[in-house]
Design an enzyme around this catalytic site. Sequence first.
Site, PDB file in Angstrom:
ATOM      1  N   MET A   1       0.848  -1.198   0.000  1.00  0.00           N
ATOM      2  CA  MET A   1       0.000   0.000   0.000  1.00  0.00           C
ATOM      3  C   MET A   1       0.881   1.245   0.000  1.00  0.00           C
ATOM      4  O   MET A   1       1.944   1.261   0.588  1.00  0.00           O
ATOM      5  CB  MET A   1      -0.869  -0.001   1.267  1.00  0.00           C
ATOM      6  CG  MET A   1      -2.066   0.921   1.166  1.00  0.00           C
ATOM      7  SD  MET A   1      -2.852   1.136   2.756  1.00  0.00           S
ATOM      8  CE  MET A   1      -4.048  -0.172   2.730  1.00  0.00           C
ATOM      9  N   CYS A   2       0.449   2.277  -0.676  1.00  0.00           N
ATOM     10  CA  CYS A   2       1.113   3.576  -0.653  1.00  0.00           C
ATOM     11  C   CYS A   2       0.031   4.630  -0.857  1.00  0.00           C
ATOM     12  O   CYS A   2      -1.087   4.308  -1.258  1.00  0.00           O
ATOM     13  CB  CYS A   2       2.121   3.723  -1.784  1.00  0.00           C
ATOM     14  SG  CYS A   2       3.608   2.711  -1.588  1.00  0.00           S
TER      15      CYS A   2
END
Lengths: 303, 235
Positions: A1-2
């Site tokens: 995730m970012c």
Amino acid sequence: MCGIAGLYLKNERLRPRLGELFTPILVELTDRGPDSAGIAVYRDPVAENAVKLTVHHADQGFAWDGLVRHLKEGLGVEVADHPHDTHHVLVLDGKVDADAAAALVEAYDPGLQVMSAGHVIEIYKEMGLPAEVARRFDAKGMAGTHAVGHTRMATESAVTTAGSHPFSTGLDLCLVHNGSLSNHNGLREKLKRNGVPPFRTDNDTEVAAAYLAWRMKEGRTLHEALQDGLNDLDGFYTFVAGTADGFAVMRDPIACKPAVLAETDDYVAFGSEYRALVRLPGIEHAKVWEPEPAVVYSWGGRA
Amino acid sequence: MATPSTATPENIVSLDLADQSLREVNGALQEARAGYYRVRNPRGVHALACGLDGPIEVEIDGHAGYYLAGMNKEARVTVQGSAGVGVAENMMSGEVWVQGDASQSAGATAHGGLLVVEGNASARCGISLKGADIVVKGSVGHMSCFMAQAGRLVVLGDAGDSLGDSLYEARLYVRGNVKSLGADCVEKPMRDEHLKELDELLARARCEGVSASEFRRYGSARSLYNFKTDNIGFY
């Protein structure tokens, strides 16, 4: 995730407030990426024949005046040094090749890394919480035309300053990425054969940035280069990219990673999640939508 | 399912996420067993109005974030805006109305109740649907009703690629174009029972001027989901 964020101002009157509007978007995305954060800001264009480099050195005691003297003597140009914590913006005034200047900088000391080169772009990135990174570089005080940012939760290569986003491998070009590429090793080798500037990390996003820089060197616009990427980049991605006067967004054909765009007469804003955009002026009346998979959205001149 | 209470202006309870924490607002809504609640300043916050457990009415005054009204039971939740990923995820009963668009995975794994999206829903709408009804008045994105097991999806607009991929027993009704059908999803004839159930659904979702006869029905060819000894070598 970012988390990824972008803000492209259409209304000139908002330009002094770019950082003030952009920083809360980035900080709201801390949950998606607490490892490191980075901002590419497009501001203070230098003269036509000048070059602006953003250079990083982790050592707070590094003697920057030595580097400045080295560049003055080596290139025969005037050099202005603007320090911002671990990053220094060096403006090289005089006829100089940006790639040659960057190579000279990195050869001077192994701890030096050129984060960006061009006429307008500056890139600041560090490990740590986005709010802390933004504070170190006074992101709130930044004026400019557009900004692209990233909050990183690393999945694929080490948490380092160099491995943080945005990545830049071409003049005034930057890329941030949420996702992961599966064919970056093969593509990296192919790009090396095409004479793309040296890779500095094992990061997949750096390969995508280099790919875009290569396509644009071949004469493609940012919009077209991203379209080409649909065929050549395999994996999951939501991309936000910036050029000197352009801004673009693209998601992979499966639309694996989230993306929200908001547009008013005054700006185009991008956030991984809508909640990041809620402090923007006029957001309640903005056109808010989720970009379609495998469709390039672009704004601005050369995009 | 109990019928949600009827709102009158004097009994509206106002909750404000500008002043109250998400936990406080959700706590108040989860304990409520009657009444009309209006939530101001949702600001795209995630997991709002999740786990409601009574026949209350909730109006969200703006755009909502991920998992709005997840696990809903009996409540009627209306969003005066768009909703993020996974609206009405795992809903058991009640109704969720989205006045704007819905992001990905709207109504994922929902067992019961009705989800209505006035705008468009993006990819994977109704993924793994387990019995709820979803009515989308615009279009739905790719992979909608992926592995849906039971329930009904009604789309007044178009459907994206791979509609109903690996479908079990959900019934899909689409009025517009279907870009492509997923593995084991096929068009099936509209019989009287289907026209009847679709007309009922259209009425419940207040689709005025839309007739069941305008729709095509899609469902499982049932060739994929049974174990076949012939295929033993592939497992």
